[in-house]
Design an enzyme around this catalytic site. Structure first.
Site, mmCIF file in Angstrom:
data_model
loop_
_atom_site.group_PDB
_atom_site.id
_atom_site.type_symbol
_atom_site.label_atom_id
_atom_site.label_comp_id
_atom_site.label_asym_id
_atom_site.label_seq_id
_atom_site.Cartn_x
_atom_site.Cartn_y
_atom_site.Cartn_z
ATOM 1 N N GLY A 71 0.810 -1.056 0.062
ATOM 2 C CA GLY A 71 -0.166 -0.026 0.109
ATOM 3 C C GLY A 71 0.929 1.297 -0.088
ATOM 4 N N HIS A 201 -2.904 -7.422 2.637
ATOM 5 C CA HIS A 201 -2.647 -7.815 3.997
ATOM 6 C C HIS A 201 -3.617 -7.256 4.903
ATOM 7 C CE1 HIS A 201 -0.205 -4.686 6.150
ATOM 8 N NE2 HIS A 201 -0.078 -4.333 5.016
ATOM 9 N N THR A 237 9.324 -8.276 -11.878
ATOM 10 C CA THR A 237 8.966 -9.444 -12.189
ATOM 11 C C THR A 237 7.787 -9.581 -11.053
ATOM 12 O OG1 THR A 237 10.909 -10.549 -13.283
ATOM 13 C CG2 THR A 237 9.356 -11.998 -12.155
ATOM 14 N N CYS A 324 3.745 1.832 12.363
ATOM 15 C CA CYS A 324 5.233 2.063 12.356
ATOM 16 C C CYS A 324 5.638 2.997 13.304
ATOM 17 C CB CYS A 324 5.420 2.479 10.867
ATOM 18 S SG CYS A 324 4.322 3.623 10.253
#
Lengths: 402, 85
Positions: A71, A201, A237, A324
């Site tokens: 995100g 998540h 990738t 955080c």
């Protein structure tokens, strides 16, 4: 010991069905989606299926969904990508003061590179006033970015009204939907957003998968240059298992959303009612316009870290401030922007609920938390002279009133 | 380079800010979707396209109609030829 996870805005456990959907791409279907042979084709098909799943969850066209690694990356991509694409038209960007760090720090990056950023104030509940947005627009404004809901205080912002203002003024509008997508209904057409960030998540998908919805026809400068993945908009990738998992998680969220919301809201209200009985504890964020799985408070005279440690000793996991900033040992800028005094902002605690939580979990919390607060207050020099502590059992405020 | 103005395109591919080789992939994908004689307009700010798109036309037998310039990007026009691709 009882284990209760009350930190679903930090992350969620992986749904077993999601894990099953991911496994083939860790094992036999490991191919690179760009390879022309069947192994590559299977990986490519998995990505496109996931794109459809995510697009359906937010009522978008699949081609408008760009997968990212998180995100935060989606937020960086939106802010920097649109600001750079539009810089010949103007260099003014508007964000709010209750944004996630991935928005605030991207805004600071833009400021260092010649843009002017307006940081909108919020009211005591953390709400952005659409009139303030309107009054902040200048001839130079090219982008407005407002969070759909803050994961720290749970307040749901008036995105639809702000999107309308942006559209009337021909300004690109981005909403950070990381805390909302998969947790409340999100329809990009109904909201009227040009861009929307999300993270797997947050709705029982894996870490390492996010997405940015980019309205069809909107030009955006890539954040990651390289190959042709994601139509050249995001090179690298692809993390095929994580993307496949995000798609499955989106499908499940779409079908189970009402049930999940009802379950969480019942538990959330029980937590709010129980915790506000503790004296000198205040609800942060809006009392009604808030995420159904989110209960946040400030506790006077003690600090969040101590509460988290003592709760974890009892098998309960919660957060203080954003996930955080729990580690940063600084007052939350979001709480300060509500007008919460610095000392009180130290006592931030956030409980966020999920499908795995039960009424018994909540009752365990409501039984254990008041003595924890009482014990910490007994040790706190700030609580000196405050009174009888928890034994007083006074009625807490309904919300923090500044 | 052949410059043109006011070419009417049947379809437009906007790949401004997309880097190499998106201009060639998009060109190939979009031309395949056209009927013979229809014109594709491709918008790009990638400088390499100045050389690559006319060359692609020579290689594939499609007609390079020409290019135009906007404020900060190029506009290339390609007409799909029959019996090629």
């Amino acid at each position: 010991m009882t284990k209760c996870y009350f930190d679903h805005v930090a992350t969620n456990p992986l749904d077993p069905e999601v894990l099953n959907a991911m496994m083939p791409y860790f094992k036999e279907d490991f191919g690179n989606p760009l390879s022309v042979y069947d192994l590559g084709m299977r990986a490519r098909d998995a990505i496109e299926k996931a794109r459809t799943g995510v697009a359906t969850l937010i009522n978008a066209k699949p081609s408008a969904v760009v997968f990212t690694a998180s995100g935060a990356e989606a937020n960086n991509f939106a802010l920097r990508g649109i600001a750079l694409a539009k810089q010949n038209h103007g260099k003014h960007v508007i964000v709010s003061k209750v944004e996630h760090h991935s928005i605030l720090n991207s805004a600071r990056f833009l400021e260092k590179n010649g843009f002017v950023v307006t940081y909108l104030p919020v009211d005591k509940h953390g709400l952005v006033n659409p009139d303030t947005v309107k009054n902040s627009i200048t001839k130079e404004t090219v982008l407005i970015s407002i969070t759909h809901a803050s994961s720290e205080i749970g307040t749901i912002e008036p995105i639809k009204e702000i999107a309308k203002i942006a559209k009337e003024n021909n300004i690109v509008f981005h909403a950070d939907g990381v805390a909302t997508v998969g947790n409340i209904p999100v329809d990009v057409n109904d909201l009227g957003v040009d861009l929307l960030s999300m993270a797997a998540h947050q709705f029982y998908g894996p870490k390492g998968a996010g997405a940015l919805y980019v309205r069809e026809g909107l030009r955006i400068v890539p954040l990651v240059y390289g190959g042709i993945q994601e139509g050249g908009r995001r090179a690298g990738t692809e993390n095929v298992p994580a993307i496949a998992g995000m798609g499955k998680a989106a499908e499940l969220a779409k079908s189970e959303l009402d049930k999940r919301m009802e379950h969480s809201k019942k538990l959330r209200d029980r937590i709010i009612e129980g915790i506000l009985k503790i004296p000198n504890v205040y609800l942060t964020g809006h009392p009604e316009k808030r995420l159904p799985h989110h209960a946040s408070f400030v506790v006077e005279f003690i600090e969040g870290e101590a509460m988290l440690l003592m709760l974890s000793m009892k098998g309960m996991y919660a957060a203080s401030g954003s996930a955080c900033s729990s580690k940063a040992l600084k007052s939350s800028p979001v709480l300060l922007s509500l007008g919460v005094p610095t000392a009180l902002a130290q006592g931030s605690i956030v409980f966020s609920l999920g499908a795995g939580n039960t009424v018994e979990d909540v009752d365990y919390l409501l039984g254990e938390f008041p003595p924890i607060i009482n014990r910490l207050r007994e040790m706190s020099p700030f609580a000196k002279g405050w009174g009888k502590g928890f034994e007083g059992h006074g009625e807490g405020e309904k919300c923090y009133t500044g | 380079m052949k410059f043109v103005h006011g070419v009417k395109a049947d379809i437009t591919a906007d790949i401004v800010y997309m880097m190499c080789p998106m201009h060639l992939l998009k060109l190939d994908e979009m031309v395949r979707s056209l009927e013979n004689g229809q014109v594709l307009e491709i918008l790009t700010d990638y400088d390499g396209a100045l050389e690559d798109i006319p060359q692609w036309c020579v290689r594939t037998g499609n007609e390079f109609v020409g290019m135009d310039e906007d404020e900060d990007y190029y506009k290339f026009y390609v007409r799909k030829a029959g019996n090629v691709q």
